[in-house]
Design an enzyme around this catalytic site. Structure first.
Site, PDB file in Angstrom:
ATOM      1  N   CYS A 113       1.139  -0.982  -0.143  1.00  9.20           N
ATOM      2  CA  CYS A 113       0.410   0.073   0.208  1.00  9.20           C
ATOM      3  C   CYS A 113       1.122   1.241  -0.029  1.00  9.20           C
ATOM      4  O   CYS A 113       0.666   2.548  -0.533  1.00  9.20           O
ATOM      5  CB  CYS A 113      -1.317   0.170   1.084  1.00  9.20           C
ATOM      6  SG  CYS A 113      -2.255  -1.363   0.873  1.00  9.20           S
ATOM      7  N   HIS A 259      -2.765   7.031   2.132  1.00 12.04           N
ATOM      8  CA  HIS A 259      -3.424   6.313   1.375  1.00 12.04           C
ATOM      9  C   HIS A 259      -4.646   5.590   2.532  1.00 12.04           C
ATOM     10  O   HIS A 259      -4.678   6.407   3.386  1.00 12.04           O
ATOM     11  CB  HIS A 259      -2.541   5.009   1.852  1.00 12.04           C
ATOM     12  CG  HIS A 259      -2.858   3.716   2.137  1.00 12.04           C
ATOM     13  ND1 HIS A 259      -3.700   2.728   0.861  1.00 12.04           N
ATOM     14  CD2 HIS A 259      -2.749   2.997   2.905  1.00 12.04           C
ATOM     15  CE1 HIS A 259      -3.845   2.048   1.213  1.00 12.04           C
ATOM     16  NE2 HIS A 259      -3.740   1.663   2.640  1.00 12.04           N
ATOM     17  N   ASN A 289      -9.947  -0.033   0.133  1.00 15.14           N
ATOM     18  CA  ASN A 289      -8.944  -0.050   0.013  1.00 15.14           C
ATOM     19  C   ASN A 289      -8.418  -0.192  -1.132  1.00 15.14           C
ATOM     20  O   ASN A 289      -8.020  -1.196  -1.082  1.00 15.14           O
ATOM     21  CB  ASN A 289      -8.210  -0.702   1.466  1.00 15.14           C
ATOM     22  CG  ASN A 289      -6.771  -0.224   1.228  1.00 15.14           C
ATOM     23  OD1 ASN A 289      -5.922  -0.551   0.077  1.00 15.14           O
ATOM     24  ND2 ASN A 289      -5.735  -1.373   1.989  1.00 15.14           N
TER      25      ASN A 289
END
Length: 332
Positions: A113, A259, A289
């Site tokens: 991520c 993020h 996500n």
């Protein structure tokens, strides 16, 4: 060395929407449970014939158009992804071919991520040192094919998508004001915590076998409680470090581009930094996500919504498996 500025942004989300209500029919969960614990209402899922590089190209094209450059003008392509089209060659190689960016050298960065932030930092160094004049940074993930759809703790979290940034040397010749562009990036890794977020099967440590497939070890495994604790602490510390490098305080931040893994994580980080939630662009509710795609998608949406003004201080932050994390400071 020259400074780097972001001269173009783009993003792409697949057309198929997977809502919390859809997931109620797949796994033991509820819309209320997902919203309360994550802040997610829906996420996007790639079409069966869509690959990670396809999504990356869809995000890259509007970014190049905004920057006013052609693919053949690119010197460098860096793709942050842990869900490439195939183990080799890189996703970036496919992107380069599909765009027709024949002059660009291209490679992937695997930081989960944190991938787009790592890719941004790498590309920034090439531009600063003059080894590349035009760089394309992409975060792209297709996690829907790496999930255990019977595990309600992970399958509700992730969505597919891509975001892109075009970098170039700062063209501003007015030296009377403060410096603009990417002021600095700050990256960190702590492999001692690698086991709290993994896809354990499918690599050299645990090659793909019938047992790996049966046990679903080729899908995301996560210790959510430990990830939460680590993420909040790491992102707060990293953001303080990035701001301190330029004599800035959290109160001077105009925008947070982060993020987006979990709304609770973001709210906890913002509270500890004493930055109002209103300064953070939030789209977790509609995308889930999207891993490395999350940060550039958020930047693109905030820019196109007219939120970013010349001279604004922007803090970027991301955390991912590894554990990897980092922050960046940009003066727009």
């Amino acid at each position: 060395m020259e400074r780097t500025q972001i001269v173009g942004t783009g993003s792409y989300a697949p057309s198929r929407v997977l809502t919390n209500q859809d997931l109620e029919r797949l796994v033991d969960t509820t819309d209320a449970w997902i919203r309360e614990r994550t802040g997610i209402e829906e996420r996007r899922q790639a079409a069966p014939d869509e690959s990670t590089s396809d999504m990356a190209v869809q995000a890259a094209r509007p970014a190049l158009a905004m920057a006013g450059i052609q693919p053949e003008d690119l010197d460098l392509i860096v793709v942050g992804t842990v869900t490439p089209d195939m183990p080799m060659p890189s996703c970036a190689a496919f992107v380069q071919a599909k765009l027709g960016a024949r002059r660009a050298f291209a490679f992937d960065v695997a930081a989960a991520c944190s991938g787009s932030l790592y890719a941004l930092s790498v590309a920034d160094q090439f531009v600063r040192t003059g080894q590349a004049r035009r760089a394309l940074v992409i975060g792209a993930e297709l996690f829907s094919r790496s999930l255990d759809w019977s595990d309600r703790n992970t399958c509700v979290l992730f969505g597919d998508g891509a975001g892109a940034l075009v970098l170039a040397p700062v063209s501003d010749t007015d030296d009377s004001g403060p410096p603009r562009g990417i002021l600095s990036t700050h990256l960190r890794t702590d492999g001692a915590h690698a086991e709290i977020l993994t896809i354990p099967g499918g690599g050299s440590r645990m090659p793909m076998t019938e047992e790996v497939l049966h046990e679903r070890l080729n899908t995301v495994h996560m210790n959510g409680r430990e990830v939460f604790k680590f993420a909040v602490r790491a992102l707060v510390d990293s953001t303080h470090e990035a701001l301190a490098a330029h004599g800035l305080e959290p109160g001077q931040v105009d925008h947070v581009i982060a993020h987006q893994a979990n709304l609770r994580i973001l709210e906890a980080v913002l509270a500890r930094l004493e930055i109002p939630r209103e300064k953070c662009w939030l789209n977790l509710h509609k995308y889930g996500n999207t891993s490395s795609a999350s940060l550039p998608i958020s930047l693109d949406e905030a820019l196109r919504a007219g939120r970013l003004k010349r001279g604004d201080i922007i803090v970027m932050m991301a955390i991912g498996a590894g554990m990897t994390w980092g922050s960046a400071v940009v003066r727009w």
